[in-house]
Scaffold this motif. Sequence first.
Motif, mmCIF file in Angstrom:
data_model
loop_
_atom_site.group_PDB
_atom_site.id
_atom_site.type_symbol
_atom_site.label_atom_id
_atom_site.label_comp_id
_atom_site.label_asym_id
_atom_site.label_seq_id
_atom_site.Cartn_x
_atom_site.Cartn_y
_atom_site.Cartn_z
ATOM 1 N N TYR A 6 -2.343 -0.016 -9.617
ATOM 2 C CA TYR A 6 -2.419 0.706 -8.339
ATOM 3 C C TYR A 6 -2.970 2.104 -8.562
ATOM 4 O O TYR A 6 -2.807 2.691 -9.638
ATOM 5 N N PRO A 7 -3.644 2.622 -7.519
ATOM 6 C CA PRO A 7 -4.337 3.910 -7.677
ATOM 7 C C PRO A 7 -3.436 5.115 -7.406
ATOM 8 O O PRO A 7 -2.711 5.149 -6.425
ATOM 9 N N VAL A 8 -3.498 6.080 -8.321
ATOM 10 C CA VAL A 8 -2.909 7.396 -8.068
ATOM 11 C C VAL A 8 -4.052 8.412 -8.154
ATOM 12 O O VAL A 8 -5.206 8.044 -8.380
ATOM 13 N N PRO A 36 4.665 1.063 -3.852
ATOM 14 C CA PRO A 36 4.522 1.445 -5.263
ATOM 15 C C PRO A 36 4.688 2.945 -5.517
ATOM 16 O O PRO A 36 5.025 3.349 -6.630
ATOM 17 N N TYR A 37 4.482 3.762 -4.481
ATOM 18 C CA TYR A 37 4.569 5.216 -4.672
ATOM 19 C C TYR A 37 5.996 5.724 -4.505
ATOM 20 O O TYR A 37 6.259 6.901 -4.673
ATOM 21 N N TYR A 81 -8.484 -6.806 -2.786
ATOM 22 C CA TYR A 81 -8.218 -5.405 -3.119
ATOM 23 C C TYR A 81 -7.641 -5.293 -4.530
ATOM 24 O O TYR A 81 -8.086 -4.458 -5.338
ATOM 25 N N TYR A 129 0.820 -1.216 0.000
ATOM 26 C CA TYR A 129 0.000 0.000 0.000
ATOM 27 C C TYR A 129 0.856 1.270 0.000
ATOM 28 O O TYR A 129 0.327 2.376 -0.056
ATOM 29 N N GLN A 154 4.646 -4.743 -11.228
ATOM 30 C CA GLN A 154 3.782 -3.958 -10.346
ATOM 31 C C GLN A 154 2.324 -4.139 -10.764
ATOM 32 O O GLN A 154 1.939 -3.750 -11.869
ATOM 33 N N SER A 185 -0.490 7.753 -1.673
ATOM 34 C CA SER A 185 -0.593 7.741 -3.126
ATOM 35 C C SER A 185 0.286 8.861 -3.669
ATOM 36 O O SER A 185 1.180 9.341 -2.964
ATOM 37 N N ARG A 186 0.049 9.249 -4.920
ATOM 38 C CA ARG A 186 0.697 10.460 -5.432
ATOM 39 C C ARG A 186 -0.304 11.199 -6.299
ATOM 40 O O ARG A 186 -1.248 10.598 -6.802
#
Lengths: 383, 144
Positions: free
Chosen positions: B119-121, A133-134, B13, A130, B116, B89-90
């Motif tokens: 995934y949410p940004v 990845p950022y 998820y 969580y 990867q 997040s970004r």
Amino acid sequence: MGLKRASVAVVGVAESDLGQVAPDTSPLDLMAQGTFRALEDCGLKLSDIDGVFCAATQVRMGPMALAEYLGIKPRVFDGTQIGGSSFMSHVAHAQTAIEHGLCEAALIAYGSTQRSVSRAAASPREFNPYESPYRPFMPSSAYAMAASRHMHQYGTTREHLAEVAVAARKWALLNPKAWEKEPLTVEQVLNARMVSYPFTVRDCCLVLDGGGAIILTSAARAKTLKKQPVYVLGTGEALSHASISNMADLTVTAAAESGSRAFGMAGLKPPDVDMVSLYDAFTITPILFLEDLGFCPKGEGGRFVANGAIAPGGKLPVNTSGGGLSYCHPGMYGLLVMIEAVRQVRGECDKRQVKDCEVALAHGNGGVLSSQCTVIFGGPSTV
Amino acid sequence: MQDLTQRSPYGIYLDHCRKGELAYQVAAGDGKAVFYPRIAAPGTGITDLQWRVSKGLGTVYATTVVYYKNEPPLNVALIDVDEGFRMMSRVEGIDPMQVRIGMRVKVKMLPGDEKQPPYPVFTPAEGSQHHPGSASHPSSVRRG
């Protein structure tokens, strides 16, 4: 119920070699070097040590590895690993063991070769699906986000943050063991290489090799040893989260809880403290801890440190060694935080000695503002 | 309670992410949002957790810009999602230094690659730039 004020005392403290050690030195070499120097400091023998407390990022099962290296068979051992505050936690756990007669002389040790082997090798980050990845630059980015919140809510400025680094440097110039030897200005901090906004590299702690050891025993036995005992007046431990996305309020740390527990046990209040040793992994942390430990109101930490207030000659001596920012930061810095506090109470700090230092507070931080542990030390007049 | 021999909270998820959905859990009983997904709600231990899909709107809670060597500056932020949970997040689509605390943002699912998973940004939300009641810029809220 609970631990008894001044039932135990620190009798021996020592750093290992600090800064840059020889190739292939191991973290255990540094722990052992700290241990033998601390034994010399107090006059106890290796065979007197019957409790071993240890945590390190490069030694997975610390107490086991250290006991083997030293060739001792401790009756009590604890490898609590909560990051940089582990050693304050070890003091509380050692006190528990000594009070209950489970051991008589407790050794707390640390060692790291992170400068030699690289931070990535010494302390690999756990993958968090969580967060990873950022690509936050951890731990810096977590503390940077806490700073962003403090700036937003309270008007703290980058100049306030820089004042913390400058004060640390001024103290470091008074400490022959400090890594940094040149003066530092606010402008230099602001104009240094940006790491994770609002932090430049000068807002971030040093990445060095190092370690050390502390030896504790009962107050009664402490009085028979070489040096003036430095009593443990209060301890407090608190955890609030592990990952920064799970910290409820980035401007309030669990130091508010650990500090209140430690002050409660000690029967003291912040104005009773002569010197403060705060875990300064980043320039925001002393600001947060000064607030949460009760040295200034919430939100006022930035303005509190302004105009040299925590530098030599200021209103409150903070991090007189030069701190993790300018003296030494070997990955988990809490043990060195306590060593400076103990030396101040003993009056061993020469040019940087705080006058009549009878009460010193050492505060440790671990993870990403996650674990907060406080120890209050006192000299002979406090018991 | 989740049967972990069958599916994991993160696995569920991720399945939502693959469908372009930002999923979270809600605890039966107190209705509180749970994130990251777990087998029980933190604090209460409620194991009856229902999966929901977020509308994908949120507010920047904290922000930083990471400067990796030989790379453009990278935003990392904590987002308070409207349904009552916070996530890392970004914010994309604007200069990372222009990401402000209080800014309204909207989720965007990135497809990911072999290494990867999706995934949410977030990107700036259209319309209101800032959440009502939150200050706009750090320098505008200096006090004392």
